[in-house]
Design a protein around this motif. Sequence first.
Motif, PDB file in Angstrom:
ATOM      1  N   PHE A   1       0.768  -1.442  -0.496  1.00 54.93           N
ATOM      2  CA  PHE A   1       0.185   0.005   0.013  1.00 54.93           C
ATOM      3  C   PHE A   1       0.813   1.162  -0.048  1.00 54.93           C
ATOM      4  CE2 PHE A   1      -3.849  -2.313   2.230  1.00 54.93           C
ATOM      5  CZ  PHE A   1      -4.054  -2.802   0.832  1.00 54.93           C
ATOM      6  N   THR A   2       1.790   1.070   1.087  1.00 55.57           N
ATOM      7  CA  THR A   2       3.103   2.444   0.920  1.00 55.57           C
ATOM      8  C   THR A   2       3.086   2.889  -0.343  1.00 55.57           C
ATOM      9  OG1 THR A   2       3.628   2.169   3.288  1.00 55.57           O
ATOM     10  CG2 THR A   2       5.130   3.179   1.550  1.00 55.57           C
ATOM     11  N   HIS A   3       3.979   1.910  -1.320  1.00 60.31           N
ATOM     12  CA  HIS A   3       4.548   1.909  -2.541  1.00 60.31           C
ATOM     13  C   HIS A   3       3.630   2.907  -4.014  1.00 60.31           C
ATOM     14  CE1 HIS A   3       6.055   0.660  -6.714  1.00 60.31           C
ATOM     15  NE2 HIS A   3       7.216   0.719  -6.634  1.00 60.31           N
ATOM     16  N   ILE A   4       2.173   1.816  -3.395  1.00 58.90           N
ATOM     17  CA  ILE A   4       1.565   2.643  -4.814  1.00 58.90           C
ATOM     18  C   ILE A   4       0.325   3.640  -4.256  1.00 58.90           C
ATOM     19  CG2 ILE A   4      -1.228   2.488  -4.667  1.00 58.90           C
ATOM     20  CD1 ILE A   4      -1.466  -0.901  -4.814  1.00 58.90           C
TER      21      ILE A   4
ATOM     22  N   LEU B   1       0.279  -4.471 -10.687  1.00 59.10           N
ATOM     23  CA  LEU B   1       1.409  -5.717 -10.698  1.00 59.10           C
ATOM     24  C   LEU B   1       3.033  -5.325 -10.511  1.00 59.10           C
ATOM     25  CD1 LEU B   1      -0.572  -6.913 -13.935  1.00 59.10           C
ATOM     26  CD2 LEU B   1      -0.311  -8.069 -12.094  1.00 59.10           C
ATOM     27  N   ARG B   2       2.682  -4.000 -11.106  1.00 63.43           N
ATOM     28  CA  ARG B   2       4.170  -3.087 -10.750  1.00 63.43           C
ATOM     29  C   ARG B   2       4.890  -3.262  -8.966  1.00 63.43           C
ATOM     30  NH1 ARG B   2       2.838   1.154 -14.835  1.00 63.43           N
ATOM     31  NH2 ARG B   2       2.261   1.708 -12.912  1.00 63.43           N
ATOM     32  N   ALA B   3       3.940  -2.928  -8.094  1.00 56.86           N
ATOM     33  CA  ALA B   3       4.289  -3.008  -6.881  1.00 56.86           C
ATOM     34  C   ALA B   3       4.425  -4.239  -6.288  1.00 56.86           C
ATOM     35  CB  ALA B   3       3.197  -2.309  -6.308  1.00 56.86           C
ATOM     36  N   ILE B   4       4.052  -4.751  -7.075  1.00 60.55           N
ATOM     37  CA  ILE B   4       3.667  -6.238  -6.323  1.00 60.55           C
ATOM     38  C   ILE B   4       5.278  -6.827  -7.020  1.00 60.55           C
ATOM     39  CG2 ILE B   4       3.852  -8.877  -6.680  1.00 60.55           C
ATOM     40  CD1 ILE B   4       0.350  -8.165  -6.955  1.00 60.55           C
ATOM     41  N   ARG B   5       5.850  -6.046  -7.973  1.00 60.78           N
ATOM     42  CA  ARG B   5       7.258  -6.893  -8.611  1.00 60.78           C
ATOM     43  C   ARG B   5       8.389  -5.721  -7.510  1.00 60.78           C
ATOM     44  NH1 ARG B   5       9.932  -5.739 -14.609  1.00 60.78           N
ATOM     45  NH2 ARG B   5      11.675  -8.160 -14.450  1.00 60.78           N
ATOM     46  N   ARG B   6       7.714  -4.857  -7.111  1.00 59.91           N
ATOM     47  CA  ARG B   6       9.048  -3.574  -7.208  1.00 59.91           C
ATOM     48  C   ARG B   6       9.023  -4.392  -5.547  1.00 59.91           C
ATOM     49  NH1 ARG B   6       7.337   1.622  -9.588  1.00 59.91           N
ATOM     50  NH2 ARG B   6       7.826   0.774 -11.615  1.00 59.91           N
ATOM     51  N   THR B   7       7.967  -5.213  -4.724  1.00 57.09           N
ATOM     52  CA  THR B   7       8.118  -4.976  -2.689  1.00 57.09           C
ATOM     53  C   THR B   7       8.939  -6.062  -3.296  1.00 57.09           C
ATOM     54  OG1 THR B   7       5.893  -5.651  -3.228  1.00 57.09           O
ATOM     55  CG2 THR B   7       6.500  -2.535  -2.984  1.00 57.09           C
TER      56      THR B   7
ATOM     57  N   ARG C   1       4.727  -7.225 -20.022  1.00 55.05           N
ATOM     58  CA  ARG C   1       6.420  -7.575 -19.623  1.00 55.05           C
ATOM     59  C   ARG C   1       7.506  -6.184 -18.619  1.00 55.05           C
ATOM     60  NH1 ARG C   1       7.765  -7.951 -26.125  1.00 55.05           N
ATOM     61  NH2 ARG C   1       6.431 -10.375 -26.108  1.00 55.05           N
ATOM     62  N   ASN C   2       6.732  -5.215 -18.460  1.00 55.53           N
ATOM     63  CA  ASN C   2       7.339  -4.209 -17.125  1.00 55.53           C
ATOM     64  C   ASN C   2       7.218  -4.729 -15.987  1.00 55.53           C
ATOM     65  OD1 ASN C   2       8.919  -3.288 -19.549  1.00 55.53           O
ATOM     66  ND2 ASN C   2       6.997  -1.554 -19.505  1.00 55.53           N
ATOM     67  N   ALA C   3       6.666  -5.371 -15.722  1.00 53.66           N
ATOM     68  CA  ALA C   3       5.346  -6.168 -14.886  1.00 53.66           C
ATOM     69  C   ALA C   3       6.232  -6.906 -14.398  1.00 53.66           C
ATOM     70  CB  ALA C   3       3.646  -5.699 -14.171  1.00 53.66           C
ATOM     71  N   GLY C   4       6.589  -7.385 -15.265  1.00 51.43           N
ATOM     72  CA  GLY C   4       6.957  -8.621 -14.543  1.00 51.43           C
ATOM     73  C   GLY C   4       6.231 -10.267 -15.068  1.00 51.43           C
ATOM     74  N   LEU C   5       5.108 -10.567 -16.055  1.00 48.50           N
ATOM     75  CA  LEU C   5       4.321 -11.459 -16.706  1.00 48.50           C
ATOM     76  C   LEU C   5       4.854 -11.139 -18.388  1.00 48.50           C
ATOM     77  CD1 LEU C   5       2.601  -9.716 -14.601  1.00 48.50           C
ATOM     78  CD2 LEU C   5       1.098 -10.557 -16.028  1.00 48.50           C
ATOM     79  N   ARG C   6       5.243 -12.675 -18.678  1.00 47.66           N
ATOM     80  CA  ARG C   6       5.398 -13.314 -19.703  1.00 47.66           C
ATOM     81  C   ARG C   6       4.239 -12.729 -20.623  1.00 47.66           C
ATOM     82  NH1 ARG C   6       6.781 -19.470 -19.873  1.00 47.66           N
ATOM     83  NH2 ARG C   6       6.959 -18.805 -22.600  1.00 47.66           N
ATOM     84  N   ALA C   7       4.403 -12.080 -21.540  1.00 46.94           N
ATOM     85  CA  ALA C   7       3.488 -11.226 -22.041  1.00 46.94           C
ATOM     86  C   ALA C   7       3.026 -11.340 -23.751  1.00 46.94           C
ATOM     87  CB  ALA C   7       3.368  -9.985 -22.181  1.00 46.94           C
ATOM     88  N   ARG C   8       2.375 -11.203 -24.267  1.00 49.54           N
ATOM     89  CA  ARG C   8       2.402 -11.763 -26.062  1.00 49.54           C
ATOM     90  C   ARG C   8       1.129 -11.190 -27.220  1.00 49.54           C
ATOM     91  NH1 ARG C   8       0.840 -18.419 -27.684  1.00 49.54           N
ATOM     92  NH2 ARG C   8       0.869 -17.029 -29.268  1.00 49.54           N
ATOM     93  N   ARG C   9       0.788 -10.901 -27.633  1.00 52.06           N
ATOM     94  CA  ARG C   9      -0.624 -10.009 -28.684  1.00 52.06           C
ATOM     95  C   ARG C   9      -0.690 -11.307 -29.950  1.00 52.06           C
ATOM     96  NH1 ARG C   9      -0.566  -4.748 -32.199  1.00 52.06           N
ATOM     97  NH2 ARG C   9       0.998  -6.687 -33.512  1.00 52.06           N
ATOM     98  N   PHE C  10      -2.434 -11.554 -29.403  1.00 52.92           N
ATOM     99  CA  PHE C  10      -2.700 -12.508 -30.873  1.00 52.92           C
ATOM    100  C   PHE C  10      -3.581 -11.738 -31.819  1.00 52.92           C
ATOM    101  CE2 PHE C  10      -2.668 -14.974 -26.337  1.00 52.92           C
ATOM    102  CZ  PHE C  10      -2.150 -16.325 -27.314  1.00 52.92           C
TER     103      PHE C  10
END
Length: 413
Positions: free
Chosen positions: A4-7, A140-146, A46-55
């Motif tokens: 919460f603090t990070h967000i 998602l970014r907060a989860i990765r960064r913390t 991807r910046n948030a740490g997920l594998r991502a693709r476009r269909f």
Amino acid sequence: MSLFTHIESHKEELLRQLRSLVRLPTVNPPGKHYDAITRLLVEELRNAGLRARRFTIPAAELRRRLPRDQWDHPRFNVLGTLRSRGASRTIHFNAHYDVVPVSGRWRGGDPFGGDVRGGWIYGRGTADMKGSIASLLLALRAIRRTGACPRVNIEVSFTADEETDSALGAGWLVREAPIDPDFAIVMEGGQDDAICCGHNGVVWLEVSVHGRAAHGSRPERGVNALEKMAALIGELGAYRHSLDRGGFKSPDGTRIRPTLNLGGVFGQGPGGKINTVPNLATFSIDRRVHPGEDHAAAEKGLRVALARAAARIPGCRISVRKVSENFSCYTPPRDPFFAAMADSVARVRRRQPRFSVTTGFTDMHFFARHLRIPTLGYGPGGQNEHAIDERASFGDLVRAAKIYADLLTTFEG
């Protein structure tokens, strides 16, 4: 640093992100700027740490599903995944990135500018539903960064065409994409202290009233399609009144009733002229189907009512074309998933939430009906969706990010 603090300390990122999304006018129809926004969303996942693709939706599917004038507007869906160590179950988050066209004079500035005033961000899509996308990406970014560890696996989809019929968006995703969720959150339909567990369906029809053209100085020689259409609409009053009986009671006690909206789109055939008796008049019908109704029976009842109404009008000849449909859904909020979401909302918003059913339709039914998994709707929401001066509350956007992050790090499935 806590989630919460990070967000809180990075909430300006959310604002910048949402403004960048709003400034891509992904108007549907016809489906503009889909390529640009989906490329951006893949990068952000991807910046948030997920594998991502476009269909990319195959051209043959576009030609089968879309009007000819939209064939040169490609459709794309985005999917991101994150496997969490030790997790056995998966939550799927879904949002659509298309927006409805803009009309009217906006007091809030450029509809695609993302102007910020008085704690609100204005622009088409801020409330419906690019704000949800920005909130989830910050979570998602907060989860990765913390270094927080999600207790479930995560799937995220950003899909096309919800503002039409979702056939090439969420509908395509659940049929064709490599997803395997146990739970789903469609990030709209519920907001504030309301968690959505169902929604209305809809049947869209186009009714054509056929007349006979004649010179305006000799109207008795023609059949005026506009006059017949007006009479037909009047005759539908009894059917509309019949819809007021019964309804569906949502968990919070609200009574959801079917509704009928006539003439969202209306017009005439070619050759219209002020001194010509109109030979064709058309109007649309939006029939909302509540979760307790049988969808096929609702459509049949509407068609029967149209035929009977036309039969009561001398010389009224009609034809009816189905434009589209979306199905209702409802999941009783008994699964522990619903309780976990309620706990997360209560921790962030400091009051006990309620479970509701929305009168609009969302993409929830693709997950609840087709995949048969517990599905809810919740997002930051906003005001004036589909209307002038659409806007989202900056505070609610931040709170939604906290709720998503809290759920992902507390619910084990």
